[in-house]
Design a protein around this motif. Structure first.
Motif, PDB file in Angstrom:
ATOM      1  N   VAL A 280     -22.159-117.583  90.196  1.00 31.32           N
ATOM      2  CA  VAL A 280     -21.708-116.220  90.484  1.00 31.32           C
ATOM      3  C   VAL A 280     -22.709-115.535  91.418  1.00 31.32           C
ATOM      4  O   VAL A 280     -22.336-114.890  92.398  1.00 31.32           O
ATOM      5  CB  VAL A 280     -21.542-115.422  89.170  1.00 31.32           C
ATOM      6  N   ILE A 281     -23.994-115.709  91.132  1.00 32.48           N
ATOM      7  CA  ILE A 281     -25.014-114.992  91.905  1.00 32.48           C
ATOM      8  C   ILE A 281     -25.096-115.500  93.347  1.00 32.48           C
ATOM      9  O   ILE A 281     -25.239-114.715  94.281  1.00 32.48           O
ATOM     10  CB  ILE A 281     -26.379-115.096  91.198  1.00 32.48           C
ATOM     11  N   ALA A 282     -24.958-116.817  93.526  1.00 29.40           N
ATOM     12  CA  ALA A 282     -25.107-117.353  94.886  1.00 29.40           C
ATOM     13  C   ALA A 282     -24.094-116.720  95.836  1.00 29.40           C
ATOM     14  O   ALA A 282     -24.455-116.263  96.919  1.00 29.40           O
ATOM     15  CB  ALA A 282     -24.957-118.874  94.870  1.00 29.40           C
ATOM     16  N   PHE A 283     -22.840-116.676  95.413  1.00 31.88           N
ATOM     17  CA  PHE A 283     -21.855-116.083  96.311  1.00 31.88           C
ATOM     18  C   PHE A 283     -22.032-114.568  96.396  1.00 31.88           C
ATOM     19  O   PHE A 283     -21.807-113.960  97.448  1.00 31.88           O
ATOM     20  CB  PHE A 283     -20.435-116.430  95.861  1.00 31.88           C
ATOM     21  N   SER A 284     -22.472-113.951  95.295  1.00 31.25           N
ATOM     22  CA  SER A 284     -22.742-112.515  95.353  1.00 31.25           C
ATOM     23  C   SER A 284     -23.770-112.211  96.434  1.00 31.25           C
ATOM     24  O   SER A 284     -23.667-111.232  97.163  1.00 31.25           O
ATOM     25  CB  SER A 284     -23.267-112.010  94.006  1.00 31.25           C
ATOM     26  N   MET A 285     -24.777-113.095  96.544  1.00 31.90           N
ATOM     27  CA  MET A 285     -25.809-112.901  97.559  1.00 31.90           C
ATOM     28  C   MET A 285     -25.227-113.056  98.965  1.00 31.90           C
ATOM     29  O   MET A 285     -25.603-112.336  99.876  1.00 31.90           O
ATOM     30  CB  MET A 285     -26.946-113.903  97.359  1.00 31.90           C
ATOM     31  N   SER A 286     -24.307-114.008  99.117  1.00 36.41           N
ATOM     32  CA  SER A 286     -23.653-114.161 100.418  1.00 36.41           C
ATOM     33  C   SER A 286     -22.913-112.885 100.794  1.00 36.41           C
ATOM     34  O   SER A 286     -23.010-112.393 101.913  1.00 36.41           O
ATOM     35  CB  SER A 286     -22.632-115.295 100.393  1.00 36.41           C
ATOM     36  N   MET A 287     -22.169-112.364  99.830  1.00 38.72           N
ATOM     37  CA  MET A 287     -21.380-111.164 100.128  1.00 38.72           C
ATOM     38  C   MET A 287     -22.280-109.977 100.375  1.00 38.72           C
ATOM     39  O   MET A 287     -22.024-109.158 101.251  1.00 38.72           O
ATOM     40  CB  MET A 287     -20.425-110.874  98.973  1.00 38.72           C
ATOM     41  N   MET A 288     -23.343-109.885  99.577  1.00 29.38           N
ATOM     42  CA  MET A 288     -24.240-108.754  99.762  1.00 29.38           C
ATOM     43  C   MET A 288     -24.897-108.831 101.137  1.00 29.38           C
ATOM     44  O   MET A 288     -25.066-107.825 101.809  1.00 29.38           O
ATOM     45  CB  MET A 288     -25.295-108.735  98.676  1.00 29.38           C
ATOM     46  N   GLY A 289     -25.245-110.058 101.530  1.00 32.30           N
ATOM     47  CA  GLY A 289     -25.837-110.231 102.856  1.00 32.30           C
ATOM     48  C   GLY A 289     -24.890-109.738 103.935  1.00 32.30           C
ATOM     49  O   GLY A 289     -25.284-109.007 104.848  1.00 32.30           O
ATOM     50  N   THR A 290     -23.624-110.111 103.794  1.00 32.44           N
ATOM     51  CA  THR A 290     -22.636-109.669 104.770  1.00 32.44           C
ATOM     52  C   THR A 290     -22.563-108.152 104.801  1.00 32.44           C
ATOM     53  O   THR A 290     -22.504-107.532 105.857  1.00 32.44           O
ATOM     54  CB  THR A 290     -21.257-110.244 104.404  1.00 32.44           C
ATOM     55  N   PHE A 291     -22.586-107.566 103.613  1.00 33.00           N
ATOM     56  CA  PHE A 291     -22.514-106.108 103.549  1.00 33.00           C
ATOM     57  C   PHE A 291     -23.729-105.466 104.220  1.00 33.00           C
ATOM     58  O   PHE A 291     -23.603-104.569 105.050  1.00 33.00           O
ATOM     59  CB  PHE A 291     -22.424-105.657 102.084  1.00 33.00           C
ATOM     60  N   LEU A 292     -24.916-105.932 103.873  1.00 32.38           N
ATOM     61  CA  LEU A 292     -26.140-105.339 104.413  1.00 32.38           C
ATOM     62  C   LEU A 292     -26.122-105.401 105.936  1.00 32.38           C
ATOM     63  O   LEU A 292     -26.481-104.453 106.630  1.00 32.38           O
ATOM     64  CB  LEU A 292     -27.370-106.078 103.896  1.00 32.38           C
TER      65      LEU A 292
END
Lengths: 648, 143, 178
Positions: A280-292
């Motif tokens: 769950v966290i790995a993809f969350s980090m991908s999405m957060m990166g995209t957002f940032l």
């Protein structure tokens, strides 16, 4: 026509994603079981349609169709073909389309070939995949339509940012994207397993190739990005702990941890909840990166087009996906039993330390990246940079690397350090040699010093598992592990050597002048104007000789692009096995001399060689895993056939 | 000003920054592109410059920027170090003028203590997890 | 097991906190200004030579002569500096004593700039190394500082002065004069 076709294909793909989500969810209930038949075909057709939409956009860019807004804004007919094609994903809309396309293709592939998991888990997984995908379709169609027409068509395109007109652009972003999106598959599997409470070694084995694939691409993407920044930027730096760089590092850290915990789950049926959480966290980090990166809320020149509407859209997707998955996880996690147990000194024990350390480093990068944002909310501005990240992450990296040097030699479940006494002594000896060598060189600061010593220890430790084994019969996956770990040592050595031994010379020189940097002697011969397809430049022609060797020519340029107008420095590199000469020509001073910046960077290339080795190790492991799976599948089919043929 | 658009976003064609900087009319400051003669002092200066934020480019250190103001800051740093000032004193001087923002090295203060407290907590937490996951069970065998 | 569950919800809480932070930051415009920390402190010692023949140079002593002043940081090569010229002229017409610090400028360019857009300055110092700019915590051009009669910096205006800023600056100058 092509644009309309692309848009129609995109809408249809979105509709199929909706169908996939609905049928996937309903098929999990008692009444909706018939709908299960729809899920897999929906995923496959969605993938085909989405690929068609992306193909349309590629075609529009290749033809420089200026009646399409996106093309007119980001391309130019005077560009070389490769950059026209690369411009497809060199912008917000195109890159988001690439994102959903990769996601749809991954979903289609799972639907087509994956038959090992219980059907309910597969349905839940595909449903989750459609849920995530649907959000991105909505994002594209409602706020970032790549196929929007421009009427009347533009006379000429606006061009692509010159910094992006580079071969790096053709590879770096799509590579990183494949990694990001690949993690969405791991995410969907994790959610599917949570929904159906089915966390088994089989589940880890199914998920593992996807994690490996995503991880290989992330590794390559970060490595390529780092090298690109290094030679394009003109100051010899290769990692700046910039928020945008951190945004790509965080998913990698999570994926690396996930990779290792999934292998524990696959081999030993332990670390069940931990693996799910990392998924769950790995993809969350991908999405957060995209957002940032896309919302522009952090200070980074990397960030572009700050659009609050788009930022809010991605944030909404983040809340929806991450929030839902984490809450589901928190509710379900303690219904998943703990799995097998193991002793402290065991392969699992070493991998737990690896996981905990990687997670802690992830936490620190996350903290350092977001902290300035937090204080900004209270009107205080602070900066967090390399002097913070380097030592603080080292606190966790050092124990992790020490464990990495011996961990792979440990046996699963229970082992004793006494059994691997000799290898441990070899690793310690390597460390001692490192200490002596580094001391005798003198003047090395603490962190590079530790880095050099550790890199030797890890290098020795990573090849020791090969000892006493038949190299020809060694499984590919073990080769992969050895090469990836060796890659870590190589990269670490490059990083430490670069920061310990780099020499810099700044001079103002006229043609004929000689400058020295480290073992190099560089003669500026002339400065001449040159022209490219869409730029003009001043080129400094230099002859560089290493000690007494014959001189080699290098020619850094100071380029001026005209569409859009902008100046860049094109550095010139001379690569030897033991390092790189890095030369930049700056502005002309008033007295007619030219500003030259010269660096001798011993072993700096090891950083990227190491990165490539890590990715190569991943690739070997992936090939090994897949071929074992195929063989097993084949064997199973034969057993089934025999069963039918003889017994009945 | 042209800090790479390299990573992820690259994708993201940047709308910002790069073109806009007007050219000033003076040549760079003497020590903007010139090293100090004493290697030890130059080393100190470089280390400091790498940890100071360029104010006109926002996400680069002054050691990595062609912006004129970054050049002037490098000149300040080098001449002050050549005059015998300590790097930390120069950092302090700049922080008095621009606040914590100018330094990439966060210092412990009322505003920044979590940056130091969280790693300590993480370390304790990590130790606890490792201990509970493996340490405690090392006594008994698995079933 | 209880600690485990608490840990899980802690992660959810942290994630929600981060998302909430994103939302608040997204909902307000990004503030990229770097403000000087020198407000309320005396102008550091400096002495700058004149850049144009018809105006004397500028030193910190000139700023502590008992009367409040507007210290304007400008450059001929800076586009917004030309844009704020009418507002500076308006301030001068209201009796404000404006002193200039020219950043990295050639005398010829500066003269031409002043001829073209007017010269509201009583003194102009040539800051060829951005030394004064750094000393007072200014991070770009144009910027304007209100300095009171004792040479204490009272107010910083970042960016070009627009029409709506004129009364604000007049008010700050009045306060500085009391």
């Amino acid at each position: 026509m092509i644009a309309e076709f692309g848009l129609a294909a995109l809408w249809l793909a979105a509709a199929l994603a909706a169908l996939q989500l609905l049928s996937g969810c309903l098929s999990l209930t008692e009444k909706g079981q018939n709908l299960a038949l729809l899920v897999r075909p929906a995923a496959v057709i969605q993938a085909v349609l989405c690929a068609a939409a992306f193909g349309s956009l590629l075609l529009l860019f290749a033809r420089t169709d200026l009646s399409v807004l996106l093309v007119a804004m980001n391309s130019h007919s005077a560009k070389p073909m490769i950059f026209k094609v690369a411009a497809t994903w060199g912008n917000h809309e195109g890159s988001m389309l690439l994102w959903v396309t990769v996601m749809a293709l991954a979903g289609g592939l799972i639907a087509l070939i994956e038959k090992r998991l219980p059907e309910r888990t597969m349905l839940a997984t595909l449903g989750a995949q459609a849920f995530v995908g649907l959000g991105f379709y909505a994002f594209l169609l409602f706020s970032s339509n790549p196929f929007e027409r421009l009427s009347p068509p533009a006379e000429q395109g606006m061009g692509l940012n010159p910094l992006l007109q580079d071969i790096g652009l053709a590879f770096h972003p799509p590579t990183l994207y494949l990694g990001y999106v690949g993690l969405s598959v791991a995410f969907s599997f994790a959610v599917g397993a949570l929904l159906t409470r089915n966390v088994t070694p089989e589940f880890a084995r199914v998920m593992r190739p996807w994690i490996l694939g995503a991880w290989i691409f992330l590794t390559l993407g970060i490595t390529a990005g780092s090298y690109w920044a290094y030679y394009e930027l003109g100051w010899g730096g290769w990692w700046f702990w910039d928020p945008v760089e951190n945004a790509s590092l965080m998913p990698w850290l999570a994926a690396t941890a996930l990779l290792h915990s999934a292998s524990v789950l696959a081999s030993r049926d332990a670390l069940r909840t931990w693996t799910i959480m990392l998924g769950v966290i790995a993809f969350s980090m991908s999405m957060m990166g995209t957002f940032l990166v896309r919302s522009g809320i952090l200070t980074s020149v990397h960030a572009f087009a700050v659009d609050p509407e788009r930022g809010s859209f991605i944030l909404a997707l983040l809340v929806l996906n991450i929030g839902a998955a984490l809450v589901l996880f928190a509710l379900r996690a303690n219904t998943i039993s703990e799995g097998q147990q193991f002793r402290a000194v065991s392969r699992e024990g070493a991998l737990v330390i690896n996981n905990v350390a990687l997670s802690a480093i992830l936490g620190i990068v996350l903290l350092g990246t977001l902290y300035p944002l937090l204080t900004e909310a209270f009107g205080i501005r602070v900066s967090v940079g390399p002097p913070y990240f380097n030592p603080v992450s080292a606190i966790f990296a050092v124990p992790m690397l020490i464990v990495l040097a011996v961990g792979p030699m440990l046996r699963w479940r229970r082992d004793s350090l006494g059994r691997i006494e000799k290898p441990i002594i070899a690793v310690i000896l390597a460390g001692l040699v490192g200490i002596i060598v580094a001391f005798s060189l003198g003047g090395i600061e603490l962190l590079p010093f530790i880095g050099i010593v550790l890199s030797l220890m890890v290098a020795v430790g990573s090849v020791l598992p090969l000892k006493g084994r038949s190299l020809r019969r060694l499984p590919l996956a073990v080769w992969g592990m050895v090469i990836a770990h060796l890659g870590i040592a190589v990269a670490l050595f490059g990083m430490s050597a670069d920061s310990a031994f780099t020499q810099q010379t700044l001079v103002a020189a006229s043609p004929g002048d000689v400058a020295k940097v480290g073992p190099w002697t560089i003669t500026l011969e002339s400065v001449d104007p040159v022209a490219g397809p869409n730029w003009t430049a001043l080129e400094g022609r230099m002859a560089a000789s290493y000690r007494d060797e014959p001189a080699q020519r290098i020619a850094p340029q100071s380029r001026t692009f005209w569409a859009p107008p902008q100046q860049t420095s094109e550095s010139a590199l001379l690569t030897r096995w033991n390092g790189q000469l890095y030369a930049v020509i700056g502005n002309e001073a008033e007295d007619g001399r030219w500003q030259l910046r010269l660096w001798w960077k011993p072993f700096v290339t090891f950083i990227w060689y190491g990165g490539i080795m890590i990715a190569l190790g991943g690739l070997l492991a992936l090939m090994g895993r897949v071929s074992v799976d195929l063989r097993r599948r084949h064997a199973q089919r034969r057993i089934e056939q025999r069963h039918e043929g003889y017994v009945q | 000003m042209k800090r790479l658009s390299i990573f992820v976003i690259v994708l993201a064609t940047l709308g910002y920054g790069q073109v806009a900087l007007a050219q000033d009319s003076l040549p760079p400051a003497p020590y903007a592109y010139r090293q100090l003669d004493d290697p030890q002092q130059e080393h100190e200066a470089e280390e400091l410059m790498e940890s100071l934020r360029c104010l006109t480019c926002q996400s680069q250190s002054i050691a990595d920027s062609d912006a004129p103001m970054a050049g002037d800051m490098r000149h300040q740093v080098r001449t002050r170090i050549a005059a015998g000032e300590s790097p930390e004193h120069i950092r302090q001087w700049l922080m008095e003028r621009y606040g914590d923002y100018i330094s990439y090295t966060p210092r412990m203060s009322n505003d920044t203590w979590p940056l130091f407290a969280v790693p300590v907590l993480l370390f304790l937490g990590a130790g606890l997890i490792v201990w509970r996951r493996i340490g405690r069970r090392s006594g008994k065998d698995s079933q | 097991m209880k600690g485990f569950r608490i840990g899980l919800w802690l992660i959810v809480a942290v994630a929600l906190g981060v998302l909430a932070l994103f939302a608040t930051q997204l909902s307000k415009p990004k503030d990229d200004l770097v403000r000087s920390q020198m407000i309320g402190k005396p102008v550091p010692q400096f002495k700058l030579d004149a850049i144009v023949p018809d105006r004397p140079g500028l030193s910190s002593a000139d700023l502590a002569d008992g009367k409040p002043k507007l210290l304007n940081i400008f450059a001929s090569w800076c586009v917004p500096c030309a844009a704020e010229a009418p507002q500076l002229a308006a301030l001068e017409a209201q009796g404000v004593n404006i002193v200039g610090v020219a950043i990295r400028d050639k005398p010829a360019d500066a003269s031409q700039f002043l001829q073209l857009y007017g010269n509201p300055y009583s003194r102009i110092g040539a800051d060829n190394l951005s030394a004064v700019q750094l000393a007072i915590g200014s991070s770009g051009v144009p910027e304007s500082f209100v300095v009171d009669g004792k040479g204490i910096i009272r107010y910083q205006h970042i960016g070009d002065i627009q029409d709506r800023d004129v009364p604000v600056l007049l008010q700050k100058l009045r306060e500085a004069g009391q």
